[in-house]
Write a protein that holds these residues in place. Structure first.
Motif, mmCIF file in Angstrom:
data_model
loop_
_atom_site.group_PDB
_atom_site.id
_atom_site.type_symbol
_atom_site.label_atom_id
_atom_site.label_comp_id
_atom_site.label_asym_id
_atom_site.label_seq_id
_atom_site.Cartn_x
_atom_site.Cartn_y
_atom_site.Cartn_z
ATOM 1 N N GLY A 143 0.836 -1.217 0.000
ATOM 2 C CA GLY A 143 0.000 0.000 0.000
ATOM 3 C C GLY A 143 0.858 1.250 0.000
ATOM 4 O O GLY A 143 0.662 2.164 -0.807
ATOM 5 N N ARG A 144 1.844 1.299 0.895
ATOM 6 C CA ARG A 144 2.709 2.486 0.993
ATOM 7 C C ARG A 144 3.592 2.645 -0.238
ATOM 8 O O ARG A 144 3.872 3.767 -0.675
ATOM 9 C CB ARG A 144 3.571 2.402 2.254
ATOM 10 C CG ARG A 144 2.724 2.650 3.469
ATOM 11 C CD ARG A 144 3.474 2.638 4.771
ATOM 12 N NE ARG A 144 2.460 2.615 5.835
ATOM 13 C CZ ARG A 144 2.741 2.493 7.109
ATOM 14 N NH1 ARG A 144 3.996 2.388 7.515
ATOM 15 N NH2 ARG A 144 1.757 2.493 7.995
ATOM 16 N N ILE A 145 4.071 1.529 -0.789
ATOM 17 C CA ILE A 145 4.927 1.605 -1.977
ATOM 18 C C ILE A 145 4.137 2.163 -3.168
ATOM 19 O O ILE A 145 4.623 3.033 -3.891
ATOM 20 C CB ILE A 145 5.527 0.220 -2.305
ATOM 21 C CG1 ILE A 145 6.589 -0.151 -1.256
ATOM 22 C CG2 ILE A 145 6.130 0.211 -3.704
ATOM 23 C CD1 ILE A 145 7.166 -1.538 -1.392
ATOM 24 N N VAL A 146 2.933 1.681 -3.346
ATOM 25 C CA VAL A 146 2.117 2.161 -4.479
ATOM 26 C C VAL A 146 1.864 3.662 -4.328
ATOM 27 O O VAL A 146 1.934 4.422 -5.301
ATOM 28 C CB VAL A 146 0.797 1.354 -4.596
ATOM 29 C CG1 VAL A 146 -0.170 1.998 -5.589
ATOM 30 C CG2 VAL A 146 1.093 -0.088 -5.005
ATOM 31 N N GLU A 147 1.634 4.094 -3.081
ATOM 32 C CA GLU A 147 1.399 5.506 -2.795
ATOM 33 C C GLU A 147 2.615 6.370 -3.161
ATOM 34 O O GLU A 147 2.476 7.432 -3.776
ATOM 35 C CB GLU A 147 1.174 5.612 -1.280
ATOM 36 C CG GLU A 147 0.132 6.572 -0.806
ATOM 37 C CD GLU A 147 -0.040 6.378 0.705
ATOM 38 O OE1 GLU A 147 -0.985 5.658 1.076
ATOM 39 O OE2 GLU A 147 0.785 6.892 1.494
#
Ligand code: TV1
Ligand code: CA
Ligand code: ZN
Length: 393
Positions: free
Chosen positions: A257-261
């Protein structure tokens, strides 16, 4: 089950080559190409082929393989002949050429064809994504993440994933590579070590002395030199035996989730190695089919072009379960299919090993002792979060 319908609003393509599945690594070798036949027969028994575009992939050409691999290596791979090397003699013969011919990467009949077919499926999948003819492209015959530019490693000879990602990069500014095989995705990480256009993330069992390949520590995050654009673009999630669906789900969703963000990829390549499942002959984790599939579901929800690759997986009936379930997730019919395996599935005997009425999702067998303390998982999330501060799209 004729009720499986094409998904509305997007296209799934399925890329395979039946000739690939006929190859043999040797009687006792854990890598069994026929697990692909078993998977496909289960997928077809559910009627899922009616909901996808099905392609028999071509073999990749020499030039396509040479996009990543050295010609020295390819020339040798194309000419070597099978010459069985007994497992106990391996260590007395330490300088195998290109690491070929040992017990992990044996020379077998049709080896070059096998490799070029695996890469052909992955490359066809990438091309369908690039041309936007597919939104999700499936290549269960690919996912051979250990192969290096001029070296075979860990049952992998040609790195179909690297070749497919190189194709994606012709059309996509940034590609996120995720690897849920129980082994570290070292070959893919190394290939894109010095670029900020690919972020590689591997979840794996990590024990530098006792588990292959021994790389992928939490703080191995790419080049240490800040001026190298690849710095911070390798994420490693080192885990211990027995991790459960709940723990894995928490880590995966938080981290991806954080990487995609932050990284904002324009495409995702997901290696779905099924050796992270409970009961795997080589693996050490306790993932169930649902937990493994949840990783695919999460990526699908990102609404980005997605390639699904195969990879490891050494208990064939469980490999077939996972990749069938994940094909159903791609199509979006996972809630509609009968959890009791279809009666007419060829190979039904494989699944009867479990129980008289085997199901798609149930993996039987003793779970492994969980050696992942919650505190360590928090440390991992913390480290990745700090690492991502240095990453921007
Ligand atoms: C022949 C016959 C080969 C029986 C290999 C398990 C065998 C293994 C065999 C085996 C085996 C490995 C090492 C040892 C490094 C070697 C597809 C010092 C019962 C993606 C590759 C694992 C995983 C390689 C591939 C590993 C993948 N484990 N029986 N070999 N040398 N090699 O440990 O990531 O899944 O085990
Ligand atoms: Ca992995
Ligand atoms: Zn593996």
């Amino acid at each position: 089950e004729a009720s499986i319908m094409r998904p509305k609003g997007y296209t799934v393509s399925f890329h395979c080559n039946p000739d690939m599945e006929k190859h043999h690594f040797g009687m006792t070798h854990p890598m069994k190409p026929w697990r692909l036949t078993l998977s496909k027969s289960l997928i077809y028994s559910y009627g899922m082929s009616f909901a996808m575009d099905n392609y028999v992939s071509r073999a990749a050409t020499y030039e396509e393989l040479a996009d990543f691999h050295s010609t020295d290596y390819l020339d040798f791979l194309g000419t070597v002949l099978p010459e069985p090397v007994p497992r106990d003699l391996e260590n007395q013969n330490p300088d195998l050429k290109f690491n070929l011919g040992g017990s992990d990467c044996p020379l077998f009949e049709g080896l070059y064809d096998y490799c070029s077919m695996s890469a052909g499926g992955a490359l066809d999948a990438a091309r369908k994504i690039c041309s936007k003819q597919s939104d999700i492209a499936i290549a269960w015959g690919g996912g051979l993440h250990h192969a290096k530019k001029a070296e075979a490693s860990g049952f992998c000879y040609i790195n179909d994933i690297v070749i497919a990602i190189l194709q994606l990069l012709r059309f996509h500014p940034r590609v996120l590579y995720i690897d849920i095989d129980v082994h570290h995705g070292d070959g893919v990480e190394e290939a894109f070590f010095s670029t900020d256009r690919v972020m590689t993330v591997s979840f794996h069992k990590y024990d530098p002395n006792n588990f292959f390949p021994g790389t992928g520590a939490l703080d191995d995050n790419g080049p240490k030199n800040e001026h190298n654009s690849g710095a911070h673009h390798a994420v490693n999630v080192p885990l211990q035996d027995g991790i459960t669906d709940e723990q894995y789900d928490m880590l995966y969703n938080t981290i991806i989730g954080r990487i995609v963000e932050k990284f904002r990829p324009s495409a995702i390549a997901l290696q779905c190695g099924a050796d992270s499942l409970a009961g795997d002959r080589l693996g050490r984790f306790n993932l169930q089919v649902q937990g493994h599939g949840a990783c695919v579901e999460f990526c699908k929800r990102m609404n980005l072009p997605l390639i699904l690759f195969g990879g490891g997986g050494y208990t064939p009936r469980n490999v077939a379960r996972a990749w069938t379930y994940e094909t159903s997730i791609a199509i979006g019919c996972q809630d509609k299919i009968n959890p009791i395996l279809p009666q007419h599935t060829p190979w039904r005997d494989q699944f009867r090993q479990d129980t008289l009425f085997p199901t798609l999702e149930q993996i039987l067998g003793e779970p492994r002792l969980n050696k992942n303390p919650p505190k360590r998982l928090q440390e991992i999330v913390q480290h990745v979060t700090e690492q991502l501060r240095f990453v921007q799209a």
